[in-house]
Design an enzyme around this catalytic site. Structure first.
Site, PDB file in Angstrom:
ATOM      1  N   CYS A 225       0.855  -1.184   0.000  1.00 41.01           N
ATOM      2  CA  CYS A 225       0.000   0.000   0.000  1.00 41.01           C
ATOM      3  C   CYS A 225       0.895   1.240   0.000  1.00 41.01           C
ATOM      4  O   CYS A 225       1.903   1.276   0.709  1.00 41.01           O
ATOM      5  CB  CYS A 225      -0.878  -0.013   1.243  1.00 41.01           C
ATOM      6  SG  CYS A 225      -1.986   1.387   1.400  1.00 41.01           S
TER       7      CYS A 225
ATOM      8  N   HIS B  44      -8.997  -3.734  -2.499  1.00 43.67           N
ATOM      9  CA  HIS B  44      -8.092  -2.934  -1.664  1.00 43.67           C
ATOM     10  C   HIS B  44      -8.548  -1.472  -1.638  1.00 43.67           C
ATOM     11  O   HIS B  44      -8.625  -0.851  -0.567  1.00 43.67           O
ATOM     12  CB  HIS B  44      -6.674  -3.060  -2.239  1.00 43.67           C
ATOM     13  CG  HIS B  44      -5.635  -2.265  -1.525  1.00 43.67           C
ATOM     14  ND1 HIS B  44      -4.710  -2.834  -0.685  1.00 43.67           N
ATOM     15  CD2 HIS B  44      -5.337  -0.936  -1.546  1.00 43.67           C
ATOM     16  CE1 HIS B  44      -3.909  -1.899  -0.215  1.00 43.67           C
ATOM     17  NE2 HIS B  44      -4.265  -0.733  -0.725  1.00 43.67           N
ATOM     18  N   GLU B  45      -8.843  -0.905  -2.820  1.00 38.94           N
ATOM     19  CA  GLU B  45      -9.246   0.506  -2.885  1.00 38.94           C
ATOM     20  C   GLU B  45     -10.619   0.723  -2.245  1.00 38.94           C
ATOM     21  O   GLU B  45     -10.828   1.736  -1.565  1.00 38.94           O
ATOM     22  CB  GLU B  45      -9.204   1.022  -4.321  1.00 38.94           C
ATOM     23  CG  GLU B  45      -7.842   0.942  -4.985  1.00 38.94           C
ATOM     24  CD  GLU B  45      -6.686   1.549  -4.187  1.00 38.94           C
ATOM     25  OE1 GLU B  45      -6.913   2.515  -3.431  1.00 38.94           O
ATOM     26  OE2 GLU B  45      -5.560   1.052  -4.323  1.00 38.94           O
TER      27      GLU B  45
ATOM     28  N   HIS C 122     -10.131   0.995   1.424  1.00 43.48           N
ATOM     29  CA  HIS C 122      -9.663   2.323   1.836  1.00 43.48           C
ATOM     30  C   HIS C 122     -10.843   3.268   2.056  1.00 43.48           C
ATOM     31  O   HIS C 122     -10.890   3.995   3.049  1.00 43.48           O
ATOM     32  CB  HIS C 122      -8.735   2.941   0.785  1.00 43.48           C
ATOM     33  CG  HIS C 122      -7.306   2.598   0.956  1.00 43.48           C
ATOM     34  ND1 HIS C 122      -6.587   2.868   2.099  1.00 43.48           N
ATOM     35  CD2 HIS C 122      -6.432   1.996   0.112  1.00 43.48           C
ATOM     36  CE1 HIS C 122      -5.348   2.453   1.959  1.00 43.48           C
ATOM     37  NE2 HIS C 122      -5.223   1.922   0.756  1.00 43.48           N
TER      38      HIS C 122
END
Length: 179
Positions: free
Chosen positions: A104, A146-147, A150
């Site tokens: 990351c 993953h995004e 976030h």
């Protein structure tokens, strides 16, 4: 013939938000205005992602608590996926659950084996407000998940357990960039 602009070419590189900053652990707000300011943010995000040599970047990684992310990520067949999503929602994560190395930009230089589904479907909007569906497999599916994490206030160590979690958090605490 009209040429397409290169994402990030007009953007400015912004400082990255690093692990420990509360904005990374706060769910992001929906975007309500689709105008020049949003377009500028997306350009800045592309410029920042490319400068940091990443494959994806969420708005909170540059301190903006908005539901926006950009990506330039290959899948497992090395097909390039390039784009952005505004107000994305992970609507489907399916297939095999695979543990693979995940890093990351907000934890520079670190990675840990993180479990993710091998397929993902995300729905959202373009910078101009047009509906958009993005389906990913393999590495690109990992990037999409993953995004989206976030934007929900999660970083990949939140998905890691046991010794791998302790190891990555210990290394983050000792990193030169740690607060």
């Amino acid at each position: 013939m009209r040429q397409r602009s290169i994402p990030g070419a007009r953007g400015r590189v912004r400082p990255l938000t690093l692990l420990g900053d509360p904005v990374l652990h706060t769910p992001c707000e929906d975007v309500t205005g689709f105008g020049p300011q949003l377009a500028g943010l997306v350009e800045d995000m592309f410029a920042t992602m490319y400068a940091a040599r990443g494959v994806g970047l969420a708005a909170n990684q540059i301190g903006q608590g908005l539901r926006v992310f950009v990506y330039d990520c290959p899948d497992d067949e090395d097909v390039r996926h390039l784009g952005h999503l505004v107000n994305p929602r992970l609507v489907e994560a399916d297939g095999l659950v695979l543990r693979g190395p995940e890093g990351c930009l907000s934890l520079p230089g670190l990675e840990a084996g993180t479990e993710r589904y091998d397929e993902a479907l995300v729905e959202g909007f373009t910078v101009t407000g047009e509906p958009l569906r993005v389906r990913g497999t393999g590495w690109f599916a990992r990037c999409l998940q993953h995004e989206c994490d976030h934007l929900d206030g999660l970083v990949y160590p939140d998905r890691v357990t046991g010794v791998r979690r302790r190891r990555v958090l210990r290394r983050a605490a000792r990193a030169s960039w740690a607060r």
